[in-house]
Design an enzyme around this catalytic site. Structure first.
Site, mmCIF file in Angstrom:
data_model
loop_
_atom_site.group_PDB
_atom_site.id
_atom_site.type_symbol
_atom_site.label_atom_id
_atom_site.label_comp_id
_atom_site.label_asym_id
_atom_site.label_seq_id
_atom_site.Cartn_x
_atom_site.Cartn_y
_atom_site.Cartn_z
ATOM 1 N N ASP A 248 57.464 25.176 8.996
ATOM 2 C CA ASP A 248 58.912 25.174 8.735
ATOM 3 C C ASP A 248 59.457 23.751 8.588
ATOM 4 O O ASP A 248 60.479 23.539 7.962
ATOM 5 C CB ASP A 248 59.646 25.881 9.874
ATOM 6 C CG ASP A 248 59.430 27.384 9.793
ATOM 7 O OD1 ASP A 248 59.483 27.922 8.679
ATOM 8 O OD2 ASP A 248 59.188 28.013 10.840
ATOM 9 N N ASN B 272 49.148 24.383 11.873
ATOM 10 C CA ASN B 272 49.144 25.483 12.846
ATOM 11 C C ASN B 272 47.759 26.121 12.856
ATOM 12 O O ASN B 272 46.852 25.656 12.175
ATOM 13 C CB ASN B 272 50.238 26.504 12.497
ATOM 14 C CG ASN B 272 50.057 27.031 11.099
ATOM 15 O OD1 ASN B 272 49.052 27.645 10.785
ATOM 16 N ND2 ASN B 272 51.035 26.766 10.231
ATOM 17 N N LYS C 225 64.128 39.390 9.618
ATOM 18 C CA LYS C 225 63.521 38.578 8.541
ATOM 19 C C LYS C 225 63.427 39.392 7.256
ATOM 20 O O LYS C 225 63.710 38.891 6.169
ATOM 21 C CB LYS C 225 62.113 38.122 8.944
ATOM 22 C CG LYS C 225 62.109 36.903 9.835
ATOM 23 C CD LYS C 225 60.709 36.432 10.146
ATOM 24 C CE LYS C 225 60.777 35.362 11.230
ATOM 25 N NZ LYS C 225 59.511 35.044 11.843
ATOM 26 N N LYS D 220 65.484 38.153 3.963
ATOM 27 C CA LYS D 220 64.685 37.560 2.876
ATOM 28 C C LYS D 220 64.340 38.565 1.786
ATOM 29 O O LYS D 220 63.479 38.300 0.950
ATOM 30 C CB LYS D 220 63.454 36.886 3.473
ATOM 31 C CG LYS D 220 63.897 35.832 4.488
ATOM 32 C CD LYS D 220 62.813 34.988 5.059
ATOM 33 C CE LYS D 220 63.426 34.020 6.074
ATOM 34 N NZ LYS D 220 62.490 33.062 6.611
ATOM 35 N N LYS E 6 47.843 3.827 8.578
ATOM 36 C CA LYS E 6 47.663 4.543 9.847
ATOM 37 C C LYS E 6 48.619 3.959 10.889
ATOM 38 O O LYS E 6 48.675 2.731 11.057
ATOM 39 C CB LYS E 6 46.213 4.367 10.308
ATOM 40 C CG LYS E 6 45.903 5.122 11.567
ATOM 41 C CD LYS E 6 44.464 4.873 11.998
ATOM 42 C CE LYS E 6 44.255 5.425 13.387
ATOM 43 N NZ LYS E 6 43.008 4.987 13.979
#
Ligand code: PMT
Length: 301
Positions: free
Chosen positions: A167, A98, A225, A229, A177
């Site tokens: 995630d 990301n 969240k 958590k 490859k």
């Protein structure tokens, strides 16, 4: 000698001169008097000798000065920070990741170190220089990051999860490859461990700070969240705003506490944002220290 300010001396000289007993003794005496010294850098010196004797790098001197001038209100705390992205490979040359640059997490680690905390920084791959004076643990995948966090959790008093953990990871990793063929390529993904969920379950008296990246229903999603958590604070970034979230040197955040209070932090540099978050952590620590101790129950006679 006239100044009342802290004095930092950055020695730069020939290696034999630096190792000379007279110089060593003078450094010890001055240190005992409260003068501060940096260890010189290693490498080729002006006289072409090699060894310790180079003027420390300017950014390192600036960081040392910042540290010296910052009040040590987090001394005694052991702060574990995660930062950066994770990389989830599917062949030897490709991976899913990301846009996290690590800037927010590194700013938190550096700010906590300046404020006197002992810092462990667990970082995914970034282009940032390794910060000084802290334990630095480089990792690549979410599974590596989970293992490093769990290994260092016991000694932490505060855990700050600024990393952008993937995630999902590819279910399999090709040893070679993957060659082009056909029109498309299907990648099967499987869930990565939810590190903060696991930390939340084992957190004991630790203070747990999480982050949330959202593109809609920022506060509601972040609050969910936090609750699910077992966090004490969640830092919500609205990454749809210019100057907030991934890659920028700035951020715009909402600091949401477990009691539901929200502090809106407008656009500012990530170092300043880090200090705002650490101020909140400090407030929780102080609140706990000043909370009246429960008296032991009186025994029935
Ligand atoms: O690195 P920068 O470019 O400076 O950008 C900063 C940032 C936007 C990456 C950072 O401020 C941030 O928001 N990090 C968390 C991003 C994220 O993963 O958000 P999330 O909503 O997906 O996750 C919520 C929390 O769970 C986070 O604390 C995350 O570290 C944690 N998590 C997520 C997934 C997972 N498998 N394990 C986790 O522990």
């Amino acid at each position: 000698m006239a100044t009342k300010a802290p004095v930092l001396i950055c020695p730069a000289m020939n290696v034999n001169m630096y190792n000379n007993a007279v110089v060593k003794e003078n450094i010890s005496r001055l240190t005992a008097m409260g003068y501060l010294f940096m260890v010189p850098g290693y490498g080729e010196l002006a006289c072409k000798a090699e060894g310790y004797g180079r003027l420390p790098e300017i950014p390192d001197i600036v960081e040392e000065v910042e540290s010296i001038l910052t009040p040590k209100d987090l001394r005694g705390e052991k702060i574990l920070v995660t930062a950066g992205p994770t990389r989830e490979p599917f062949d030897p040359v490709r991976y899913i990741t990301n846009y996290s640059s690590g800037k927010m997490g590194y700013a938190l680690a550096i700010a906590a170190k300046r404020r006197g905390a002992h810092v462990t920084l667990i970082s995914g791959p970034t282009a940032l220089p390794t910060p000084r004076d802290m334990t630095f643990i480089p990792v690549a995948s979410a599974v590596d990051m989970r293992d490093a966090v769990m290994e260092h959790l016991d000694s932490a008093t505060v855990v700050i999860k600024a990393a952008a953990v993937a995630d999902y990871r590819p279910s399999s990793r090709s040893a070679r490859k993957i060659k082009k063929g056909g029109d498309g390529l299907d990648l099967q993904l499987e869930r990565n461990p939810d590190i903060i969920l696991e930390v939340g379950r084992k957190k004991g008296n630790r203070i747990l700070v999480g982050f949330a990246v959202e593109t809609e229903n920022l506060v509601e999603n972040a609050r969910n969240k936090l609750k699910k958590k077992n966090m004490d604070i969640i830092v919500a970034n609205d990454v749809t705003k210019e100057g907030a979230g991934f890659g920028y040197d700035t951020n715009i955040i909402k600091i949401i506490s477990a009691d539901g209070k929200i502090e809106n932090v407008p656009l500012m540099g990530k170092m300043e944002v880090a200090d705002r978050i650490l101020d909140k952590v400090k407030k929780i620590i102080t609140g706990r220290q000043s909370a009246p101790r429960r008296r032991p129950a009186l025994r029935d006679k």
